[in-house]
Design an enzyme around this catalytic site. Structure first.
Site, mmCIF file in Angstrom:
data_model
loop_
_atom_site.group_PDB
_atom_site.id
_atom_site.type_symbol
_atom_site.label_atom_id
_atom_site.label_comp_id
_atom_site.label_asym_id
_atom_site.label_seq_id
_atom_site.Cartn_x
_atom_site.Cartn_y
_atom_site.Cartn_z
ATOM 1 N N GLU A 1 0.831 -1.205 0.000
ATOM 2 C CA GLU A 1 0.000 0.000 0.000
ATOM 3 C C GLU A 1 0.865 1.255 0.000
ATOM 4 O O GLU A 1 0.596 2.215 -0.723
ATOM 5 C CB GLU A 1 -0.916 0.010 1.223
ATOM 6 C CG GLU A 1 -2.059 -0.971 1.173
ATOM 7 C CD GLU A 1 -2.891 -0.924 2.442
ATOM 8 O OE1 GLU A 1 -4.112 -0.740 2.334
ATOM 9 O OE2 GLU A 1 -2.325 -1.071 3.545
ATOM 10 N N GLU A 2 1.900 1.240 0.817
ATOM 11 C CA GLU A 2 2.793 2.396 0.897
ATOM 12 C C GLU A 2 3.399 2.704 -0.470
ATOM 13 O O GLU A 2 3.451 3.854 -0.904
ATOM 14 C CB GLU A 2 3.894 2.139 1.917
ATOM 15 C CG GLU A 2 4.802 3.318 2.164
ATOM 16 C CD GLU A 2 5.831 3.052 3.244
ATOM 17 O OE1 GLU A 2 6.675 3.947 3.477
ATOM 18 O OE2 GLU A 2 5.825 1.957 3.849
ATOM 19 N N GLY A 3 3.861 1.657 -1.155
ATOM 20 C CA GLY A 3 4.426 1.851 -2.483
ATOM 21 C C GLY A 3 3.397 2.325 -3.485
ATOM 22 O O GLY A 3 3.652 3.231 -4.290
#
Length: 427
Positions: free
Chosen positions: A179-181
């Site tokens: 998700e962060e990426g």
């Protein structure tokens, strides 16, 4: 017979005059209405409207620190691209929230300064409608792996604190590396306008734009996200799908936990080895973000010159920088080069395609904007049939069409005044 022919010719002439006058009067009247309509639309289009805005707050709870970002957008245009902008950034004093596992009660004071600043920046009339999100990254992911109950206690303490403010708190959660990426990828391409379709007055066929890949280096993890050229991904867990403005995107995203800058340094110190995002800040400090530095050989040379200096020489050259950060730049720069060259396999040929970015048009280039856009459904699945034309092109077309209509009107008047000439030319 002669009388009949003469009468017929007169009637035919009168009929032609009657028809031409009526047709051309209608044509002229329509032209006037069209010109008035064009002018009215132009004035309405460019008339400034009263500002009706919304706000959103996102806290990036990283492994080494927490940052708070305030975003603002026009309420009437919240589904258009490029209208959301960052208006404030507040760095929370202290380490990341995972370091408060033994003292969760101190998290209330930890967040106070930046949250109070948010109350000042955002008008009080908007407080209740302003969503607040907290996303925790690799530091909390590591804590959850070590002790899930401890991680939950920290999140509960953060949630209690944020719920005390007059905003619309939407929750605190640990986001996955994927998700962060992915959110970072959305942020970069959103700010650079890559989700819209190009349209110019010379070409009315919309064309989709190529997207940028995104690399992010945090304290405890590093992420890579991009659209594969052959649209295949090695494993389902590294694949995410989005539909943005009428186009489907399948992105490859992978997060490497423990390969962040701080974790890599910790491992080096622990093992005593002699053999964004941090990408931007380290490279910016070493003057490696300039486009003049366009090859890996130049990077390595600059890095070598910096790392060969004595500690006393470095401290003397950069007295304004804290020694803690100054002491890590040599390792961090070398680690970034190793990560890009040996880890991600960039070469001299592809090096020119790397752009180190800290902000894009005043907005932080991290994952937080993409996170808020996703949670507030600010990016619609479908895009209008065409993007708005540039202002100069719009004015040009308005003038052009107006002149055409005026020319038609003048021609109509001429024909009405000389109907016999008009019918002669038609014959």
């Amino acid at each position: 017979m002669c009388c009949l022919v003469l009468t017929s010719a007169i009637e035919d002439s009168e009929l032609k005059k009657f028809c031409s006058k009526n047709i051309l009067v209608i044509l002229g009247f329509s032209s006037i209405i069209a010109v008035i309509a064009l002018i009215a639309v132009g004035m309405t289009q460019n008339k400034p409207l009263p500002e009706n805005v919304k706000y959103g707050i996102v806290l990036d709870a990283g492994s080494s620190h927490t940052n708070l970002y305030i975003y603002k957008w026009a309420a009437e245009k919240e589904n258009d691209t490029g209208v959301v902008r960052q208006i404030e950034e507040c760095k929370v004093k202290g380490p990341g929230i995972s370091k408060y596992v033994q003292k969760p009660n101190e998290l209330d004071m930890y967040l106070t300064e930046c949250m109070e600043k948010s109350k000042e920046v955002i008008p009080s009339s908007q407080h209740q409608d302003t969503p607040v999100y907290l996303g925790a990254t690799a530091g909390m992911r590591l804590l959850r792996m070590e002790n899930e109950q401890s991680a939950e206690r920290v999140l509960a303490a953060v949630s209690r604190s944020l719920s005390n403010y007059p905003f619309d708190f939407q929750g605190a959660r640990i986001i996955t590396g994927q998700e962060e990426g992915a959110y970072g990828w959305i942020t970069i391409n959103y700010l650079l306008g890559k989700f819209t379709q190009k349209l110019s007055w010379l070409s009315f066929i919309p064309q989709s734009q190529e997207t940028f890949g995104a690399l992010d280096l945090g304290g405890a993890s590093t992420q890579i996200t991009f659209v594969p050229l052959n649209y295949t991904v090695e494993s389902p867990e590294n694949s995410l799908q989005f539909r943005l403005y009428g186009k489907d995107y399948t992105v490859y995203t992978h997060s490497f936990l423990c390969y962040g800058k701080d974790q890599a340094l910790w491992q080096k110190l622990a093992k005593d080895i002699q053999a964004f995002s941090a990408f931007y800040f380290v490279m910016d400090f070493l003057n490696l973000t300039s486009e003049k530095v366009s090859s890996e050989e130049q990077m390595i040379e600059i890095m070598g010159n910096f790392c060969s200096k004595s500690w006393e020489e470095v401290k003397t050259s950069f007295p304004e920088i804290k020694e803690k950060y100054l002491s890590e730049y040599c390792f961090s720069g070398a680690y970034i080069l190793s990560l890009l060259l040996q880890g991600y396999h960039f070469t001299n040929d592809s090096w020119e395609q790397i752009h180190f970015m800290g902000k894009v048009e005043g907005s932080n280039a991290g994952w937080t904007l993409g996170y808020m856009l996703n949670l507030t459904n600010m990016i619609p699945a479908e895009q209008p049939s065409s993007a708005r034309l540039p202002h100069s092109t719009y004015i040009f077309l308005m003038v052009l069409f107006s002149l055409i209509l005026v020319a038609v009107f003048i021609t109509g008047i001429f024909i009405c005044n000389k109907p016999s000439y008009f019918w002669k030319e038609m014959v």
